[in-house]
Design a protein around this motif. Structure first.
Motif, mmCIF file in Angstrom:
data_model
loop_
_atom_site.group_PDB
_atom_site.id
_atom_site.type_symbol
_atom_site.label_atom_id
_atom_site.label_comp_id
_atom_site.label_asym_id
_atom_site.label_seq_id
_atom_site.Cartn_x
_atom_site.Cartn_y
_atom_site.Cartn_z
ATOM 1 N N GLY A 104 1.335 10.693 16.505
ATOM 2 C CA GLY A 104 1.698 11.995 17.055
ATOM 3 C C GLY A 104 0.943 12.343 18.316
ATOM 4 O O GLY A 104 -0.254 12.644 18.270
ATOM 5 N N GLY A 105 1.611 12.275 19.463
ATOM 6 C CA GLY A 105 1.002 12.691 20.721
ATOM 7 C C GLY A 105 0.033 11.698 21.321
ATOM 8 O O GLY A 105 -0.764 12.052 22.190
ATOM 9 N N ILE A 106 0.104 10.456 20.879
ATOM 10 C CA ILE A 106 -0.803 9.426 21.415
ATOM 11 C C ILE A 106 -0.018 8.624 22.449
ATOM 12 O O ILE A 106 0.794 7.769 22.104
ATOM 13 N N ARG A 107 -0.249 8.915 23.721
ATOM 14 C CA ARG A 107 0.622 8.375 24.772
ATOM 15 C C ARG A 107 -0.127 7.623 25.864
ATOM 16 O O ARG A 107 0.490 7.180 26.827
ATOM 17 N N ILE A 164 0.841 -1.192 0.000
ATOM 18 C CA ILE A 164 0.000 0.000 0.000
ATOM 19 C C ILE A 164 0.879 1.246 0.000
ATOM 20 O O ILE A 164 1.837 1.344 0.778
ATOM 21 N N LEU A 165 0.569 2.187 -0.870
ATOM 22 C CA LEU A 165 1.262 3.468 -0.885
ATOM 23 C C LEU A 165 0.428 4.467 -0.094
ATOM 24 O O LEU A 165 -0.695 4.799 -0.476
ATOM 25 N N PHE A 166 0.983 4.902 1.031
ATOM 26 C CA PHE A 166 0.282 5.823 1.927
ATOM 27 C C PHE A 166 0.747 7.255 1.652
ATOM 28 O O PHE A 166 1.923 7.565 1.863
ATOM 29 N N PRO A 167 -0.138 8.149 1.218
ATOM 30 C CA PRO A 167 0.248 9.558 1.157
ATOM 31 C C PRO A 167 0.223 10.157 2.556
ATOM 32 O O PRO A 167 -0.673 9.861 3.338
ATOM 33 N N ALA A 168 1.217 10.986 2.857
ATOM 34 C CA ALA A 168 1.360 11.522 4.206
ATOM 35 C C ALA A 168 0.792 12.925 4.315
ATOM 36 O O ALA A 168 1.021 13.775 3.444
ATOM 37 N N ILE A 169 0.058 13.144 5.388
ATOM 38 C CA ILE A 169 -0.380 14.491 5.752
ATOM 39 C C ILE A 169 0.184 14.780 7.136
ATOM 40 O O ILE A 169 -0.258 14.213 8.135
ATOM 41 N N ASP A 170 1.218 15.630 7.184
ATOM 42 C CA ASP A 170 1.840 16.015 8.446
ATOM 43 C C ASP A 170 1.270 17.360 8.871
ATOM 44 O O ASP A 170 1.327 18.336 8.109
ATOM 45 N N LEU A 171 0.732 17.409 10.084
ATOM 46 C CA LEU A 171 0.020 18.592 10.553
ATOM 47 C C LEU A 171 0.859 19.397 11.538
ATOM 48 O O LEU A 171 1.342 18.881 12.544
ATOM 49 N N ALA A 221 3.269 15.331 18.652
ATOM 50 C CA ALA A 221 4.441 14.492 18.913
ATOM 51 C C ALA A 221 5.407 15.173 19.870
ATOM 52 O O ALA A 221 6.032 14.526 20.710
ATOM 53 N N PHE A 222 5.523 16.496 19.756
ATOM 54 C CA PHE A 222 6.431 17.238 20.638
ATOM 55 C C PHE A 222 5.808 17.502 22.001
ATOM 56 O O PHE A 222 6.501 17.496 23.013
ATOM 57 N N GLU A 223 4.500 17.739 22.023
ATOM 58 C CA GLU A 223 3.840 18.111 23.283
ATOM 59 C C GLU A 223 3.318 16.913 24.067
ATOM 60 O O GLU A 223 2.946 17.045 25.232
ATOM 61 N N GLY A 224 3.275 15.733 23.410
ATOM 62 C CA GLY A 224 2.852 14.531 24.113
ATOM 63 C C GLY A 224 1.366 14.379 24.284
ATOM 64 O O GLY A 224 0.896 13.579 25.087
ATOM 65 N N LYS A 225 0.607 15.160 23.520
ATOM 66 C CA LYS A 225 -0.859 15.072 23.576
ATOM 67 C C LYS A 225 -1.393 15.609 22.252
ATOM 68 O O LYS A 225 -0.699 16.371 21.567
ATOM 69 N N PRO A 226 -2.617 15.255 21.875
ATOM 70 C CA PRO A 226 -3.160 15.745 20.608
ATOM 71 C C PRO A 226 -3.236 17.275 20.590
ATOM 72 O O PRO A 226 -3.669 17.894 21.558
ATOM 73 N N VAL A 227 -2.797 17.866 19.483
ATOM 74 C CA VAL A 227 -2.842 19.318 19.320
ATOM 75 C C VAL A 227 -3.663 19.697 18.086
ATOM 76 O O VAL A 227 -4.426 20.651 18.119
ATOM 77 N N ASN A 228 -3.506 18.920 17.019
ATOM 78 C CA ASN A 228 -4.185 19.241 15.764
ATOM 79 C C ASN A 228 -5.482 18.454 15.576
ATOM 80 O O ASN A 228 -5.839 18.079 14.453
ATOM 81 N N GLY A 229 -6.183 18.216 16.677
ATOM 82 C CA GLY A 229 -7.423 17.448 16.624
ATOM 83 C C GLY A 229 -8.442 17.971 15.619
ATOM 84 O O GLY A 229 -9.001 17.192 14.837
ATOM 85 N N PRO A 230 -8.721 19.285 15.592
ATOM 86 C CA PRO A 230 -9.700 19.790 14.627
ATOM 87 C C PRO A 230 -9.321 19.491 13.177
ATOM 88 O O PRO A 230 -10.182 19.159 12.361
ATOM 89 N N ASP A 273 0.242 14.196 13.699
ATOM 90 C CA ASP A 273 0.100 15.440 14.458
ATOM 91 C C ASP A 273 1.495 15.808 14.973
ATOM 92 O O ASP A 273 1.931 15.327 16.019
ATOM 93 N N LEU A 274 2.201 16.649 14.224
ATOM 94 C CA LEU A 274 3.581 16.977 14.587
ATOM 95 C C LEU A 274 3.664 17.731 15.899
ATOM 96 O O LEU A 274 4.517 17.428 16.748
ATOM 97 N N ASN A 275 2.795 18.716 16.084
ATOM 98 C CA ASN A 275 2.783 19.433 17.371
ATOM 99 C C ASN A 275 2.519 18.462 18.513
ATOM 100 O O ASN A 275 3.140 18.535 19.583
#
Length: 252
Positions: A81-84, A2-9, A55-64, A51-53
């Motif tokens: 990203g941020g799923i801990r 499977i070829l997955f296109p990436a959306i980095d937020l 990943a750094f903050e350790g919790k969901p940031v780009n939920g919307p 969710d790049l933010n």
């Protein structure tokens, strides 16, 4: 395959980083939902969202933004990203995300991965992001002493749906996938492995279609899709010709 296109937020926008550096972000689309819809129209059958933010903050940031992507397409989504913790895992899966990717948590709290994989069969993947063979965590800001192979073997019997293996040194640089390292990991464990980091052109897709890489379950494409170096139609046609309809293996 499977070829997955990436959306980095990052900050609600669709970006690409160079080697995971947040200050090296290029905005490719201010509307991630529209980007997701475009990928669906191009014929892709999965989305890889980070969710790049988060990943750094350790919790969901780009939920919307994630929810907007979910609402805009019918494609299955794997999200990292941020799923801990278990509550965050359950929250995303209940919202309809098909698979969550645990990276830092896999190093810091392996019991969480095992518990989640047991509670949510086929819905938990492990993200193994490696720098010179050692696993990086906390949005790649820290490098642990654990090797990628050691981490993968830790979850061999846990019921993990997949491993997403990223070579940080290549990520966002369009230097080609590190298929040898990824294939070696796939040979060493029974868990399906997805290649990530550096996919540059149709040449990478051709390599993915070589017999020695047929064990891989997929690959993630980011910057090459956004800047036009990789034509989606050509890439999907190659995979379809080699592996069947759009590369879907039926394992998911």
């Amino acid at each position: 395959m499977i070829l997955f296109p990436a959306i980095d937020l990052k900050d609600g926008q669709c970006v690409r980083l160079r080697q995971g550096e947040m200050d090296q972000a290029t905005v490719f689309n201010a509307d991630p939902a529209a980007q997701a819809k475009a990928f669906e129209e191009q014929g892709f059958e999965w989305l890889h969202v980070v969710d790049l933010n988060g990943a750094f903050e350790g919790k969901p940031v780009n939920g919307p933004a994630v929810e907007a992507i979910f609402d805009a397409t019918h494609l299955p989504i794997q999200l990292g990203g941020g799923i801990r913790d278990l509550d965050t895992i359950a929250m995303w899966l209940e919202k309809g995300i098909d698979r969550v990717i645990l990276g830092t948590a896999a190093v810091r709290d392996p019991d969480l991965v095992c518990e989640a994989a047991r509670d949510f069969p086929n819905c938990v993947a492990v993200g193994i992001d490696a720098r010179d063979g050692k696993v990086a965590i906390e949005g790649w800001a820290e490098t642990s002493q654990m090797t990628a192979l050691d981490l993968a073997r830790r979850f061999e019997d846990a019921g993990v749906a997949a491993i997403v293996h990223t070579d940080i040194a290549r990520d966002g640089l369009l230097e080609g996938l590190n298929l040898d390292a990824t294939a070696a990991l796939a040979d060493a464990v029974a868990i399906p492995v997805i290649a990530s980091g550096g996919l540059a052109s149709i040449d990478d897709i051709r390599r993915l279609c070589e017999p020695r890489y047929e064990k891989l379950d997929g690959a993630i494409a980011g910057r090459a899709l956004y800047d036009g170096r990789l034509d989606p139609k050509d890439a999907l046609a190659l995979i379809s010709a080699r592996y069947g309809h759009h590369g879907v293996t039926g394992q998911y």
